[in-house]
Scaffold this active site. Structure first.
Site, PDB file in Angstrom:
ATOM      1  N   ASP A 111      54.338  64.410  18.702  1.00  0.00           N
ATOM      2  CA  ASP A 111      53.134  64.669  17.909  1.00  0.00           C
ATOM      3  C   ASP A 111      52.291  63.406  17.699  1.00  0.00           C
ATOM      4  O   ASP A 111      51.466  63.342  16.792  1.00  0.00           O
ATOM      5  CB  ASP A 111      53.495  65.320  16.563  1.00  0.00           C
ATOM      6  CG  ASP A 111      54.398  64.421  15.730  1.00  0.00           C
ATOM      7  OD1 ASP A 111      54.875  63.397  16.270  1.00  0.00           O
ATOM      8  OD2 ASP A 111      54.628  64.749  14.551  1.00  0.00           O
ATOM      9  N   HIS A 164      46.183  44.737  39.821  1.00  0.00           N
ATOM     10  CA  HIS A 164      46.158  45.546  38.593  1.00  0.00           C
ATOM     11  C   HIS A 164      47.414  45.321  37.737  1.00  0.00           C
ATOM     12  O   HIS A 164      47.918  46.245  37.105  1.00  0.00           O
ATOM     13  CB  HIS A 164      45.993  47.036  38.928  1.00  0.00           C
ATOM     14  CG  HIS A 164      44.607  47.359  39.402  1.00  0.00           C
ATOM     15  ND1 HIS A 164      44.285  48.548  40.004  1.00  0.00           N
ATOM     16  CD2 HIS A 164      43.452  46.641  39.365  1.00  0.00           C
ATOM     17  CE1 HIS A 164      42.988  48.548  40.311  1.00  0.00           C
ATOM     18  NE2 HIS A 164      42.471  47.394  39.941  1.00  0.00           N
ATOM     19  N   ASP A 208      42.055  39.274  32.905  1.00  0.00           N
ATOM     20  CA  ASP A 208      40.960  40.214  33.160  1.00  0.00           C
ATOM     21  C   ASP A 208      40.970  41.174  31.987  1.00  0.00           C
ATOM     22  O   ASP A 208      41.851  42.037  31.885  1.00  0.00           O
ATOM     23  CB  ASP A 208      41.208  40.924  34.493  1.00  0.00           C
ATOM     24  CG  ASP A 208      40.086  41.901  34.868  1.00  0.00           C
ATOM     25  OD1 ASP A 208      39.282  42.279  33.994  1.00  0.00           O
ATOM     26  OD2 ASP A 208      40.046  42.297  36.056  1.00  0.00           O
ATOM     27  N   ASP A 231      33.702  43.398  30.912  1.00  0.00           N
ATOM     28  CA  ASP A 231      34.755  43.255  31.930  1.00  0.00           C
ATOM     29  C   ASP A 231      34.702  41.816  32.443  1.00  0.00           C
ATOM     30  O   ASP A 231      33.871  41.481  33.283  1.00  0.00           O
ATOM     31  CB  ASP A 231      34.470  44.278  33.048  1.00  0.00           C
ATOM     32  CG  ASP A 231      35.518  44.265  34.144  1.00  0.00           C
ATOM     33  OD1 ASP A 231      36.530  43.567  33.990  1.00  0.00           O
ATOM     34  OD2 ASP A 231      35.312  44.956  35.156  1.00  0.00           O
ATOM     35  N   HIS A 280      39.384  42.921  47.735  1.00  0.00           N
ATOM     36  CA  HIS A 280      38.594  43.895  46.963  1.00  0.00           C
ATOM     37  C   HIS A 280      37.112  43.574  47.083  1.00  0.00           C
ATOM     38  O   HIS A 280      36.730  42.560  47.663  1.00  0.00           O
ATOM     39  CB  HIS A 280      39.052  43.918  45.499  1.00  0.00           C
ATOM     40  CG  HIS A 280      38.928  42.607  44.781  1.00  0.00           C
ATOM     41  ND1 HIS A 280      37.731  42.078  44.384  1.00  0.00           N
ATOM     42  CD2 HIS A 280      39.878  41.698  44.396  1.00  0.00           C
ATOM     43  CE1 HIS A 280      37.930  40.929  43.767  1.00  0.00           C
ATOM     44  NE2 HIS A 280      39.223  40.654  43.769  1.00  0.00           N
ATOM     45  N   HIS A 304      31.285  46.199  40.742  1.00  0.00           N
ATOM     46  CA  HIS A 304      31.112  47.639  40.529  1.00  0.00           C
ATOM     47  C   HIS A 304      30.078  47.819  39.430  1.00  0.00           C
ATOM     48  O   HIS A 304      29.801  46.885  38.672  1.00  0.00           O
ATOM     49  CB  HIS A 304      32.451  48.283  40.127  1.00  0.00           C
ATOM     50  CG  HIS A 304      33.183  47.558  39.038  1.00  0.00           C
ATOM     51  ND1 HIS A 304      32.859  47.701  37.712  1.00  0.00           N
ATOM     52  CD2 HIS A 304      34.183  46.636  39.068  1.00  0.00           C
ATOM     53  CE1 HIS A 304      33.646  46.920  36.990  1.00  0.00           C
ATOM     54  NE2 HIS A 304      34.453  46.247  37.782  1.00  0.00           N
ATOM     55  N   HIS A 313      34.369  51.082  35.339  1.00  0.00           N
ATOM     56  CA  HIS A 313      33.890  51.356  36.701  1.00  0.00           C
ATOM     57  C   HIS A 313      32.882  52.480  36.522  1.00  0.00           C
ATOM     58  O   HIS A 313      33.237  53.657  36.561  1.00  0.00           O
ATOM     59  CB  HIS A 313      35.035  51.759  37.626  1.00  0.00           C
ATOM     60  CG  HIS A 313      36.020  50.647  37.835  1.00  0.00           C
ATOM     61  ND1 HIS A 313      37.271  50.814  38.366  1.00  0.00           N
ATOM     62  CD2 HIS A 313      35.926  49.308  37.569  1.00  0.00           C
ATOM     63  CE1 HIS A 313      37.902  49.648  38.427  1.00  0.00           C
ATOM     64  NE2 HIS A 313      37.107  48.720  37.943  1.00  0.00           N
ATOM     65  N   GLU A 337      32.703  39.663  40.737  1.00  0.00           N
ATOM     66  CA  GLU A 337      34.088  39.262  40.526  1.00  0.00           C
ATOM     67  C   GLU A 337      34.856  38.931  41.803  1.00  0.00           C
ATOM     68  O   GLU A 337      35.836  39.575  42.148  1.00  0.00           O
ATOM     69  CB  GLU A 337      34.831  40.363  39.770  1.00  0.00           C
ATOM     70  CG  GLU A 337      34.677  41.770  40.352  1.00  0.00           C
ATOM     71  CD  GLU A 337      35.508  42.781  39.578  1.00  0.00           C
ATOM     72  OE1 GLU A 337      36.720  42.549  39.413  1.00  0.00           O
ATOM     73  OE2 GLU A 337      34.960  43.799  39.139  1.00  0.00           O
ATOM     74  N   TYR A 352      43.530  35.455  46.560  1.00  0.00           N
ATOM     75  CA  TYR A 352      44.925  35.698  46.155  1.00  0.00           C
ATOM     76  C   TYR A 352      45.818  35.317  47.321  1.00  0.00           C
ATOM     77  O   TYR A 352      45.752  35.936  48.390  1.00  0.00           O
ATOM     78  CB  TYR A 352      45.110  37.183  45.789  1.00  0.00           C
ATOM     79  CG  TYR A 352      43.992  37.683  44.903  1.00  0.00           C
ATOM     80  CD1 TYR A 352      44.056  37.560  43.514  1.00  0.00           C
ATOM     81  CD2 TYR A 352      42.836  38.249  45.465  1.00  0.00           C
ATOM     82  CE1 TYR A 352      42.998  37.978  42.712  1.00  0.00           C
ATOM     83  CE2 TYR A 352      41.775  38.665  44.674  1.00  0.00           C
ATOM     84  CZ  TYR A 352      41.860  38.527  43.298  1.00  0.00           C
ATOM     85  OH  TYR A 352      40.810  38.941  42.519  1.00  0.00           O
ATOM     86  N   ARG A 361      40.577  34.778  40.137  1.00  0.00           N
ATOM     87  CA  ARG A 361      39.399  35.658  40.108  1.00  0.00           C
ATOM     88  C   ARG A 361      38.503  35.158  38.984  1.00  0.00           C
ATOM     89  O   ARG A 361      38.997  34.702  37.948  1.00  0.00           O
ATOM     90  CB  ARG A 361      39.794  37.121  39.871  1.00  0.00           C
ATOM     91  CG  ARG A 361      38.572  38.053  39.772  1.00  0.00           C
ATOM     92  CD  ARG A 361      38.901  39.542  39.914  1.00  0.00           C
ATOM     93  NE  ARG A 361      39.758  40.072  38.874  1.00  0.00           N
ATOM     94  CZ  ARG A 361      41.032  40.366  38.992  1.00  0.00           C
ATOM     95  NH1 ARG A 361      41.639  40.156  40.160  1.00  0.00           N
ATOM     96  NH2 ARG A 361      41.735  40.845  37.995  1.00  0.00           N
ATOM     97  N   GLU A 397      35.124  36.653  36.941  1.00  0.00           N
ATOM     98  CA  GLU A 397      34.335  37.886  36.812  1.00  0.00           C
ATOM     99  C   GLU A 397      33.363  37.801  35.648  1.00  0.00           C
ATOM    100  O   GLU A 397      33.756  37.479  34.523  1.00  0.00           O
ATOM    101  CB  GLU A 397      35.277  39.088  36.587  1.00  0.00           C
ATOM    102  CG  GLU A 397      34.536  40.389  36.331  1.00  0.00           C
ATOM    103  CD  GLU A 397      35.448  41.603  36.282  1.00  0.00           C
ATOM    104  OE1 GLU A 397      36.631  41.452  35.880  1.00  0.00           O
ATOM    105  OE2 GLU A 397      34.992  42.701  36.639  1.00  0.00           O
TER     106      GLU A 397
HETATM  107  N1  GLY Z   1      39.158  45.253  35.152  1.00  0.00           N
HETATM  108  C1  GLY Z   1      38.881  46.088  36.251  1.00  0.00           C
HETATM  109  C2  GLY Z   1      37.971  45.452  37.182  1.00  0.00           C
HETATM  110  O1  GLY Z   1      37.754  44.263  37.109  1.00  0.00           O
HETATM  111  O2  GLY Z   1      37.401  46.096  38.013  1.00  0.00           O
HETATM  112 MN    MN Z   2      35.558  44.552  37.161  1.00  0.00          MN
HETATM  113 MN    MN Z   3      37.878  43.114  35.415  1.00  0.00          MN
END
Ligand code: GLY
Ligand code: MN
Ligand code: MN
Length: 440
Positions: free
Chosen positions: A39, A243, A260, A271, A350, A354, A361, A384, A388, A406, A408
């Site tokens: 619950d 991730h 991140d 983000d 990647h 986005h 996203h 971003e 890696y 990274r 971003e």
């Molecule tokens: N935190 C997800 C991205 O950077 O796309």
């Molecule tokens: Mn992002």
């Molecule tokens: Mn991010």
């Protein structure tokens, strides 16, 4: 608290209705409450489309928009006031509040929807809904349509066309208004403060979750209800897991930590990613990789302006990263060839960004008519790039392995180029080292 003003929700509904075909109806459900275990419920987060059109924060609600309807174009079905339930779970707007505080022309109890909604749909030619994204609601909608069909012999006119609402609505959401940019700036400001706090707190011997706690503290203190997505706090080789969310490893002297994370304000996301040395001082290898990523991000910013297309920023990052990796000897060969055969993807797998908005996203098409979308004023996106180097990469010298970087930031396209919303957290090697040294 900075938030989207009431008038903006009215404007959005009017703008959507102006794009709907004559004699049509749009129907959208609120997000369902998600059960965490037995619950215990997950923290409630309104569906972004529903929020965008109403600002109504409760579950068990349905928006109905009927352009041109004399007795009111905006009908909201919602929970009734209930002293017993409100004692346990908190206040409800009720139907009166839906009209008084949320601008509905008319409001009905959600428990009456099966009796009332078929009558509102009847006689309309077209139904707009988010088909396919909520199976239970799709079934309800068909039930309501079938009620009308079953009365066809009495002269009832069921709609004949069912149209996906997403296309219209998501294109609207892609263009951020001044009020939306203001809210996004606030989310960015708080998230920057959180990253600064985490940088200052960074010490060998702490855990990844120790830094996550600093982030959460700043988010909540700034008024954010929650992060916009699961925070990634990745130290050492974990920085190479895109991730990563376990966030429970020990921070080791000599390692980098990649964070991140961003908070959400009034359902608008930020983000941000920053990467820094746990001990406050970059090693030569870490610095070499970091400088390439930073240069690639700078190159990407230069490609964000109204006359540029979506992919230009990405292409700029690929160019700088590939050339940088060749210079360091991590890739061998001709830069153009390494780009053409996608050799860089072993290190940069990647895309450079986005759309960003109510969803981290965010919605909106990246291509139009098969071509990359041309950027326009008010579009918000992330930039971003990253490198890696897998801990298991046998093709590079050992000293490079396990480095993940990274960087971003969040930007909004302006007439001149772009506004960086997340400039409030240091990014150059010198600035990060200076901030961390001052905190020791
Ligand atoms: N935190 C997800 C991205 O950077 O796309
Ligand atoms: Mn992002
Ligand atoms: Mn991010």
């Amino acid at each position: 608290m900075i938030h989207i003003p009431r008038a903006e929700y009215t404007r959005r509904r009017k703008a959507l209705m102006a794009q709907m075909e004559p004699n049509s109806i749009a129907i959208l459900p609120a997000a369902a409450v998600a059960i965490r275990n037995r619950d215990v419920e997950h923290v409630y987060r309104q569906d972004s489309d529903f929020q965008y059109l109403s600002g109504f924060p409760e579950p068990e609600a349905v928006i109905v928009l009927m352009p041109g309807r004399q007795h009111g174009e905006y009908v909201l079905f919602c929970r009734e006031r209930n002293a017993e339930r409100e004692l346990w779970d908190g206040l409800r707007a009720g139907t009166e509040g839906a009209i008084r505080d949320f601008g509905a022309d008319d409001a009905f109890p959600i428990t009456d929807i099966d009796d009332i909604l078929p009558g509102l749909i009847e006689g309309r030619d077209r139904v707009y809904s988010a088909m396919g994204s909520n199976a239970e609601f799709d079934r309800h909608l068909m039930d309501w349509i079938n009620v009308i069909r079953s009365k066809a012999h009495l002269g009832a006119q069921p709609p004949n066309e069912f149209v996906a609402l997403d296309h219209l609505l998501h294109d609207m959401r892609l263009y951020k208004s001044a009020a939306e940019v203001k809210v996004m700036r606030e989310a960015a400001r708080i998230s920057c403060a959180a990253h600064v706090k985490a940088m200052q707190a960074s010490r060998a011997g702490l855990h990844e979750f120790s830094l996550e706690a600093e982030l959460d503290y700043e988010f909540r203190k700034g008024g954010a209800k929650m992060p916009a997505y699961g925070s990634i706090v990745a130290a050492g080789r974990n920085s190479c897991i895109l991730h990563y969310q376990q966030n429970d490893a020990v921070l080791k002297d000599g390692d980098l930590v990649l964070i991140d994370a961003g908070c959400e304000i009034d359902c608008y996301a930020s983000d941000i990613t920053r990467t820094w040395p746990v001990n406050g001082k970059f090693s030569p290898e870490q610095k070499a990789i970091y400088e390439i990523v930073l240069a690639s991000q700078e190159a990407a910013f230069a490609e964000i302006a109204p006359d540029k297309h979506w992919n230009q920023a990405h292409e700029a990052t690929v160019q700088v990263i590939t050339a940088g990796l060749v210079k360091l000897g991590l890739l061998q060969g001709d830069v153009d060839e390494l780009i053409a055969n996608e050799a860089y993807k072993a290190f940069y797998m990647h895309r450079a960004g986005h759309w960003l908005g109510m969803d981290v996203h965010d919605v909106g098409e990246y291509k139009v008519g098969g071509e990359w979308r041309v950027l326009e004023v008010g579009m918000a996106l992330t930039v971003e790039p990253g490198i890696y180097i897998s801990p298991d990469n046998q093709t590079v010298a050992k000293k490079w392995r396990g480095i993940g970087v990274r960087i971003e930031d969040d930007v909004v396209v302006t007439k001149q180029g772009c506004e960086i919303l997340t400039g409030g957290v240091p990014k150059t090697v010198a600035d990060i080292e200076a901030l961390m040294a001052a905190a020791r």
